[in-house]
Design an enzyme around this catalytic site. Structure first.
Site, PDB file in Angstrom:
ATOM      1  N   SER A  69     -28.509  64.862 -22.809  1.00  0.00           N
ATOM      2  CA  SER A  69     -29.049  63.504 -22.967  1.00  0.00           C
ATOM      3  C   SER A  69     -27.984  62.414 -22.856  1.00  0.00           C
ATOM      4  CB  SER A  69     -29.776  63.376 -24.306  1.00  0.00           C
ATOM      5  OG  SER A  69     -28.862  63.436 -25.392  1.00  0.00           O
ATOM      6  N   LYS A 138     -26.385  59.481 -29.572  1.00  0.00           N
ATOM      7  CA  LYS A 138     -26.914  58.477 -28.648  1.00  0.00           C
ATOM      8  C   LYS A 138     -25.994  57.259 -28.661  1.00  0.00           C
ATOM      9  CE  LYS A 138     -30.726  60.970 -28.220  1.00  0.00           C
ATOM     10  NZ  LYS A 138     -30.925  61.804 -27.003  1.00  0.00           N
TER      11      LYS A 138
END
Length: 255
Positions: A69, A138
């Site tokens: 990701s 993230k």
């Protein structure tokens, strides 16, 4: 000519009793030297483990990257070190890559690994990443009060009306294929992966618990360096230049 009883045949002073005493003493000295060496090594190991534990507890902690990701900033199987002094006492900023606890159920449940005493000990002192808890990594796009929107006429994400040019995006990925228009609440952040079409981030969880926002209190720290594998050693950039022109949020930024 008679020989001096206190002189050996090779001319070295000393009686036979003294030589016998020295011969018996040498092995004891060697044993004593070996014991001292072992104590020094043990002391060094204990100090190293203690320092590693203190560093892991208060300064830095290792984490393992299990997914793509955050590609290409972070690759699958990378080991990273996270600065535990962020978000306190060091401020959290837009662009920071953060590791946070999954308290909102973003990840599927995993089967606990069997206990391994050696691995557990190395994890405890911080020499191995802790895989016992669910964590995500993230990039922070919006902080408290920010109005984050996807997308403008050019397909770019805007923060407080300022469009972002995002060089960290995975090659070929668009800023977002999911529209959103949010104002970040107090004590929260809006996060997104760099590989946008392979990241179940804040966008994917807008209808879930917390509205897709991450609690600042759940943030473990800021990723600062990739430590493994050796061919990927290097810093993890926050790309301050991308966010430097964003104006401060206003009370009516969400209107």
């Amino acid at each position: 000519m008679s020989q001096n009883p206190d002189q050996s045949q090779d001319g070295t002073p000393g009686s036979g009793e003294q030589r016998d005493h020295a011969a018996h003493k040498a092995p004891k000295d060697r044993k004593r030297g070996l014991g001292a060496w072992l104590r020094e090594v043990l002391t060094i190991v204990v100090i190293a483990l203690l320092l590693s534990f203190l560093i892991k507890t208060f300064l830095f902690r290792a984490f393992y990257i299990p997914s793509g990701s955050m590609e290409e900033t972070l690759e699958i199987n990378d080991r990273i070190f996270v600065n535990l002094l962020v978000p306190e006492p060091i401020d959290l900023n837009r662009g920071d890559v953060v590791v946070f606890k999954d308290t909102k159920g973003w990840l599927p449940e995993t089967v606990a690994k069997e206990s391994n005493p050696v691995r557990d000990a190395l994890t405890f002192v911080g020499l191995l990443p802790d895989e016992s808890q669910q964590h995500l990594v993230k990039r922070v796009i919006g902080t408290e009060g920010d109005h984050v929107v996807c997308c403008d006429a050019d397909g770019r994400i805007t923060v407080n009306g300022e469009p972002l040019d995002e060089p960290y995006l995975y090659p070929g990925a668009t800023p977002s294929d999911i529209p959103f228009d949010v104002v970040v609440p107090e004590g929260k952040v809006w996060v997104m992966g760099d590989h946008r079409n392979a990241s179940a981030d804040s966008r994917e969880h807008q209808n879930g618990e917390g509205g897709g926002f991450v609690d600042v209190d759940d943030i473990e720290g800021k990723a600062v360096v990739t430590a493994w594998p050796l061919n990927r050693i290097g810093g993890v950039s926050s790309y301050e230049e991308v966010f430097k022109d964003i104006p401060a949020p206003t009370e009516n930024s969400g209107q």
